[in-house]
Design a protein around this motif. Structure first.
Motif, PDB file in Angstrom:
ATOM      1  N   PHE A  15       2.031  -6.781  -1.552  1.00 15.18           N
ATOM      2  CA  PHE A  15       2.145  -6.978  -0.101  1.00 15.18           C
ATOM      3  C   PHE A  15       2.296  -8.479   0.091  1.00 15.18           C
ATOM      4  O   PHE A  15       1.295  -9.199   0.026  1.00 15.18           O
ATOM      5  CB  PHE A  15       0.895  -6.482   0.632  1.00 15.18           C
ATOM      6  N   VAL A  18       0.189 -10.854  -2.079  1.00 14.12           N
ATOM      7  CA  VAL A  18      -0.938 -10.112  -2.683  1.00 14.12           C
ATOM      8  C   VAL A  18      -0.417  -9.059  -3.657  1.00 14.12           C
ATOM      9  O   VAL A  18       0.401  -8.209  -3.291  1.00 14.12           O
ATOM     10  CB  VAL A  18      -1.785  -9.409  -1.587  1.00 14.12           C
ATOM     11  N   ALA A  20      -1.433  -6.038  -5.047  1.00 20.59           N
ATOM     12  CA  ALA A  20      -2.488  -5.048  -4.793  1.00 20.59           C
ATOM     13  C   ALA A  20      -2.682  -4.131  -5.998  1.00 20.59           C
ATOM     14  O   ALA A  20      -3.803  -3.769  -6.348  1.00 20.59           O
ATOM     15  CB  ALA A  20      -2.142  -4.226  -3.555  1.00 20.59           C
ATOM     16  N   PRO A  39     -14.388  -2.466  -7.149  1.00 15.32           N
ATOM     17  CA  PRO A  39     -14.892  -3.219  -6.001  1.00 15.32           C
ATOM     18  C   PRO A  39     -13.894  -3.235  -4.850  1.00 15.32           C
ATOM     19  O   PRO A  39     -12.708  -2.938  -5.035  1.00 15.32           O
ATOM     20  CB  PRO A  39     -15.096  -4.630  -6.565  1.00 15.32           C
ATOM     21  N   SER A  40     -14.383  -3.612  -3.696  1.00 13.66           N
ATOM     22  CA  SER A  40     -13.533  -3.677  -2.508  1.00 13.66           C
ATOM     23  C   SER A  40     -12.326  -4.578  -2.762  1.00 13.66           C
ATOM     24  O   SER A  40     -12.459  -5.667  -3.317  1.00 13.66           O
ATOM     25  CB  SER A  40     -14.392  -4.233  -1.363  1.00 13.66           C
ATOM     26  N   GLY A  41     -11.152  -4.093  -2.400  1.00  9.53           N
ATOM     27  CA  GLY A  41      -9.943  -4.904  -2.518  1.00  9.53           C
ATOM     28  C   GLY A  41      -9.266  -4.845  -3.875  1.00  9.53           C
ATOM     29  O   GLY A  41      -8.271  -5.522  -4.105  1.00  9.53           O
ATOM     30  N   CYS A  42      -9.760  -4.003  -4.807  1.00 12.27           N
ATOM     31  CA  CYS A  42      -9.175  -3.994  -6.158  1.00 12.27           C
ATOM     32  C   CYS A  42      -7.901  -3.162  -6.238  1.00 12.27           C
ATOM     33  O   CYS A  42      -7.230  -3.157  -7.264  1.00 12.27           O
ATOM     34  CB  CYS A  42     -10.184  -3.500  -7.183  1.00 12.27           C
ATOM     35  N   GLY A  43      -7.568  -2.431  -5.170  1.00 13.16           N
ATOM     36  CA  GLY A  43      -6.307  -1.698  -5.160  1.00 13.16           C
ATOM     37  C   GLY A  43      -6.440  -0.186  -5.220  1.00 13.16           C
ATOM     38  O   GLY A  43      -5.445   0.523  -5.418  1.00 13.16           O
ATOM     39  N   LYS A  44      -7.640   0.339  -4.993  1.00 11.98           N
ATOM     40  CA  LYS A  44      -7.856   1.793  -5.107  1.00 11.98           C
ATOM     41  C   LYS A  44      -7.057   2.562  -4.050  1.00 11.98           C
ATOM     42  O   LYS A  44      -6.325   3.496  -4.367  1.00 11.98           O
ATOM     43  CB  LYS A  44      -9.354   2.133  -4.934  1.00 11.98           C
ATOM     44  N   SER A  45      -7.227   2.154  -2.780  1.00  7.93           N
ATOM     45  CA  SER A  45      -6.549   2.891  -1.703  1.00  7.93           C
ATOM     46  C   SER A  45      -5.040   2.776  -1.836  1.00  7.93           C
ATOM     47  O   SER A  45      -4.316   3.735  -1.574  1.00  7.93           O
ATOM     48  CB  SER A  45      -6.974   2.354  -0.331  1.00  7.93           C
ATOM     49  N   THR A  46      -4.583   1.602  -2.248  1.00  2.49           N
ATOM     50  CA  THR A  46      -3.131   1.427  -2.404  1.00  2.49           C
ATOM     51  C   THR A  46      -2.612   2.362  -3.498  1.00  2.49           C
ATOM     52  O   THR A  46      -1.555   2.995  -3.333  1.00  2.49           O
ATOM     53  CB  THR A  46      -2.797  -0.044  -2.726  1.00  2.49           C
TER      54      THR A  46
END
Ligand code: ATP
Length: 346
Positions: A15, A18, A20, A39-46
């Motif tokens: 992005f 970034v 992701a 951890p938060s922001g590591c790319g799981k949701s993406t």
């Protein structure tokens, strides 16, 4: 017939500046419950959104069963991927009844769609809630409806993105057990996203640990916990005591004496011992100095307890003990290693 349901290889998603997802690989077998943990922001949701088809990868390939659904030239839209989805914010249609929410994505005539929806509601324990509107349900009930809706078209796989994070601790625990049981009962493959290590370890057949956009270890919960591949994974999946040590094959010597290693190593290492690998006994006159220390604090949990011990050389360790063991702060004790350790390069 292949047993593999999902195969992601070399997935990349940017992005702007970034990165992701950074060359992520993941393979999931039919009927498996796999958790993407990190951890938060590591790319799981993406990663989940790439699998779902809401995002297009910049590089890499996604295969679902025998079909490539995303690669350089190809993008199969989400509705053609035969996946069900549940997100943390419930996402029910507010103007539709519970029954119509579950029937929404189904094909066929109204009667057969409603029959299937009613079956699904029964499965999630909400058979008598069919006429209610979403706002008349609790958060946990709404998430069960969302699961019923996701499972109603009998998808090949469901994607669950932190589905319990808006629920209180007790409900969360209850619901996650129920959801796992339902998915196992229906034989549905599941990719579940969470940043909660306890949730990941307790629910999954395998855990994919993600850091900085990459899946760094994918294994059973016990392997990820007992034999983490590096210190990052070790400290993310659980608490650890870290001690300098010298390894000779399957043993390492440290301030607590000789320790058995999960895997053989040589030379100077950082030894990681989980709190439950330590035991305490009252310090006796003939005990010697190895492992001698004093209890600093104790956290009592009912089923067990965490105890902080300061060794004579100043190092503080955390031990997890059975609830009945007596160890008040101030007590002089000997710390012994009763489990195995993991050695990492220094
Ligand atoms: P969390 O547990 O907090 O939900 P996550 O592991 O799911 O985090 P992602 O949501 O996948 O992480 O985000 C990975 C990185 O990509 C983050 O730095 C995030 O800010 C960034 N990112 C995600 N979606 C977008 C977007 N649509 N536009 C710009 N940046 C994005």
């Amino acid at each position: 017939m292949t047993t593999q349901l999902l195969n992601c290889s070399g997935l990349v998603k940017r992005f702007g500046d970034v990165l992701a997802v950074d060359r992520a690989d993941m393979r999931i077998d039919r009927g498996e419950f796999v958790t993407l943990l990190g951890p938060s922001g590591c790319g799981k949701s993406t990663t989940l959104r790439l699998v779902a088809g809401f995002e297009r990868p910049d590089a890499g390939k996604i295969r679902i069963k025998d079909h490539v659904v995303a690669d350089e030239g190809r993008h199969v839209p989400p509705e053609e991927r035969r996946l069900g989805m549940v997100f943390q914010d419930y996402a029910l249609f507010p103007h539709l009844s519970v029954l119509d929410n579950v029937a929404f994505g189904l094909r066929g005539d109204r009667k057969s769609r409603h029959r299937r929806a009613q079956e699904m509601l029964e499965m999630v324990g909400l058979a008598y809630y069919d006429r209610r509107m979403p706002y008349q349900l609790s958060g946990g009930q709404q998430q069960r409806v969302a699961l019923a809706r996701a499972l109603a078209p009998a998808p090949d796989m469901v994607l669950l993105d932190e589905p319990f994070s808006n629920l209180d601790a007790a409900l969360r625990e209850q619901l996650r057990g129920e959801v796992r049981a339902i998915l196992k009962q229906t034989g549905t493959t599941c990719l579940f996203v969470t940043h909660d290590q306890e949730e990941a370890l307790s629910l999954s057949d395998r855990v994919a640990v993600m850091f900085d956009g990459r899946v760094v270890q994918m294994d059973t919960p016990s392997a990820v916990y007992r034999a983490p591949i590096d210190r990052h994974v070790a400290s993310f999946v659980g608490e650890g005591n870290y001690l300098q040590a010298r390894a000779v094959g399957e043993r390492a010597s440290c301030v607590l004496g000789d320790v058995v290693l999960q895997q053989p190593k040589q030379g100077a290492v950082m030894l990681m011992l989980r709190p439950e690998a330590l035991s305490l006994s009252p310090l006796t006159a003939d005990a010697g100095t190895t492992g001698a220390g004093r209890v600093l604090w104790r956290e009592y949990y009912g089923h067990d307890q965490r105890v902080g011990v300061k060794l004579e050389n100043g190092i503080t360790l955390v031990a997890r003990l059975g609830a009945v063991e007596d160890c008040e702060p101030g007590a002089d004790v000997t710390v012994r290693v009763t489990g195995s350790g993991v050695a990492f390069p220094l």
